[in-house]
Design a protein around this motif. Structure first.
Motif, PDB file in Angstrom:
ATOM      1  N   THR A 245     -49.509 120.509 149.607  1.00  0.00           N
ATOM      2  CA  THR A 245     -48.707 120.757 150.803  1.00  0.00           C
ATOM      3  C   THR A 245     -47.665 121.832 150.529  1.00  0.00           C
ATOM      4  O   THR A 245     -46.873 121.708 149.587  1.00  0.00           O
ATOM      5  CB  THR A 245     -47.993 119.469 151.256  1.00  0.00           C
ATOM      6  N   THR A 269     -43.938 116.848 156.936  1.00  0.00           N
ATOM      7  CA  THR A 269     -45.333 117.305 156.991  1.00  0.00           C
ATOM      8  C   THR A 269     -46.221 116.471 156.076  1.00  0.00           C
ATOM      9  O   THR A 269     -47.327 116.066 156.453  1.00  0.00           O
ATOM     10  CB  THR A 269     -45.421 118.781 156.589  1.00  0.00           C
ATOM     11  N   SER A 271     -45.831 113.437 155.098  1.00  0.00           N
ATOM     12  CA  SER A 271     -46.028 112.079 155.611  1.00  0.00           C
ATOM     13  C   SER A 271     -47.124 112.055 156.671  1.00  0.00           C
ATOM     14  O   SER A 271     -47.920 111.101 156.740  1.00  0.00           O
ATOM     15  CB  SER A 271     -44.708 111.539 156.187  1.00  0.00           C
ATOM     16  N   VAL A 272     -47.197 113.117 157.505  1.00  0.00           N
ATOM     17  CA  VAL A 272     -48.260 113.212 158.507  1.00  0.00           C
ATOM     18  C   VAL A 272     -49.614 113.390 157.827  1.00  0.00           C
ATOM     19  O   VAL A 272     -50.609 112.748 158.199  1.00  0.00           O
ATOM     20  CB  VAL A 272     -47.974 114.380 159.470  1.00  0.00           C
ATOM     21  N   ARG A 273     -49.688 114.241 156.806  1.00  0.00           N
ATOM     22  CA  ARG A 273     -50.958 114.476 156.103  1.00  0.00           C
ATOM     23  C   ARG A 273     -51.450 113.210 155.403  1.00  0.00           C
ATOM     24  O   ARG A 273     -52.657 112.960 155.347  1.00  0.00           O
ATOM     25  CB  ARG A 273     -50.779 115.606 155.101  1.00  0.00           C
ATOM     26  N   ALA A 275     -50.939 110.153 156.435  1.00  0.00           N
ATOM     27  CA  ALA A 275     -51.475 109.280 157.487  1.00  0.00           C
ATOM     28  C   ALA A 275     -52.846 109.763 157.937  1.00  0.00           C
ATOM     29  O   ALA A 275     -53.767 108.959 158.159  1.00  0.00           O
ATOM     30  CB  ALA A 275     -50.505 109.241 158.656  1.00  0.00           C
ATOM     31  N   GLN A 276     -53.014 111.077 158.065  1.00  0.00           N
ATOM     32  CA  GLN A 276     -54.303 111.627 158.483  1.00  0.00           C
ATOM     33  C   GLN A 276     -55.395 111.336 157.462  1.00  0.00           C
ATOM     34  O   GLN A 276     -56.563 111.217 157.809  1.00  0.00           O
ATOM     35  CB  GLN A 276     -54.167 113.137 158.701  1.00  0.00           C
ATOM     36  N   ASP A 277     -55.000 111.201 156.216  1.00  0.00           N
ATOM     37  CA  ASP A 277     -55.964 110.920 155.151  1.00  0.00           C
ATOM     38  C   ASP A 277     -56.169 109.420 154.951  1.00  0.00           C
ATOM     39  O   ASP A 277     -56.884 109.018 154.030  1.00  0.00           O
ATOM     40  CB  ASP A 277     -55.476 111.550 153.847  1.00  0.00           C
ATOM     41  N   GLY A 278     -55.548 108.606 155.790  1.00  0.00           N
ATOM     42  CA  GLY A 278     -55.719 107.164 155.715  1.00  0.00           C
ATOM     43  C   GLY A 278     -54.908 106.492 154.622  1.00  0.00           C
ATOM     44  O   GLY A 278     -55.202 105.344 154.249  1.00  0.00           O
TER      45      GLY A 278
END
Length: 303
Positions: A245, A269, A271-273, A275-278
């Motif tokens: 990142t 940013t 933290s969002v990535r 979550a997107q990666d599970g």
């Protein structure tokens, strides 16, 4: 007129021949503090407390308890002070209640608070038992009961959880919290960093008789360099995402957590990535330096 602080030490020094036990200690404990006096065994903590209580005379410097000198006028200085240094001592062949009755008589009291303090330290059910049958934790709590009979405004406690099992340590810490909640100022001498982290708002770190840090606990562990600690469900994968990142730097894995430096936008940013990666985020905490880390940085010459 401003009220005097519960404890003020200025240039306090104690020597035994060539041995320097306490060296130029200066600190202030403010009203309402739960103040940690943190250092390894042999650092000078107990010697400091003995000088505070007027049990030994400083070689240099001065002690003031609520503005009074415990050497020049111990009655005035110790009127609102109680506690114990090392382990509290009792007559083992007498009951807990009878020990408190004798202490009350020596202190010029009629013992009207005995039932109250026994309930407070949760010994009311064992007050009629001889002290020789008490566990170490029960004797520590009886020591606190004896101190509380004076209705102190300041408690000086020297390693109150030493030798206790985990349940006994938990109970003693809960008791200290309750006493602090009642407005009693507490100076807690300890070598246990976890104890300071859980109980204290301010502290001094003493090493080889000298103060290495004195001030707010929060100031000690806070970092101004934008560091974060991340606790995630998959630390290894989380570290990979952090390294990939933009704006995230100095990524490392320590004790199951991921630590990194970043600006606020980059931290958001990542933290969002995650979550997107599970990957679940249990905590994303700014700062992240533990007291243990800061303690060793300071005492090993890096703080």
């Amino acid at each position: 007129m401003t009220a005097a602080a519960p404890v003020e030490l200025r240039g306090l020094r104690k020597t035994y021949g060539e041995l320097v036990a306490v060296d130029d200690v200066t600190l202030t404990v403010a009203a309402g503090d739960v103040y940690g006096y943190l250092g390894p065994n042999g650092a000078g903590k107990t010697t400091s407390l003995r000088m505070m209580l007027g049990l030994i005379t400083p070689t240099e410097g001065e002690v003031r308890l609520f503005g009074e000198d415990p050497i020049a006028d111990p009655v005035a200085a110790l009127a609102d002070v109680a506690g114990f240094v090392e382990e509290p001592a009792f007559y083992p062949y007498l009951t807990g209640r009878r020990n408190l009755e004798l202490l009350a008589a020596l202190d010029g009291s009629d013992g009207e608070r005995i039932d109250e303090v026994l309930r407070l330290v949760e010994l009311d059910g064992r007050a009629g038992d001889r002290v020789r049958g008490y566990s170490h934790g029960m004797r520590q709590r009886l020591g606190l009961a004896a101190a509380l009979m004076r209705r102190p405004r300041l408690l000086l406690l020297d390693e109150p959880t030493t030798g206790l099992d985990p349940a006994g340590m938990r109970d003693m810490r809960d008791l200290v919290r309750r006493l602090a909640g009642e407005g009693i100022t507490i100076l807690l001498s300890t070598h246990l960093m976890s104890e300071v982290e859980q109980l204290c708002n301010r502290l001094a770190i003493i090493q080889l008789g000298r103060i290495r840090y004195e001030g707010e606990l929060a100031d000690l562990v806070a970092r101004a360099d934008g560091r974060y600690r991340l606790d995630a469900t998959d630390p290894a994968r989380a570290a990979e995402i952090c390294r990939a990142t933009p704006g995230i730097r100095d990524v490392s894995e320590e004790d199951g957590s991921v630590r990194f430096a970043a600006g606020a936008a980059a931290a958001a940013t990542v933290s969002v990535r995650l979550a997107q990666d599970g990957i679940g985020v249990r905590a994303l905490v700014p700062g992240g330096r533990s007291l243990e880390e800061r303690f060793f940085e300071i005492t090993e010459g890096e703080g």
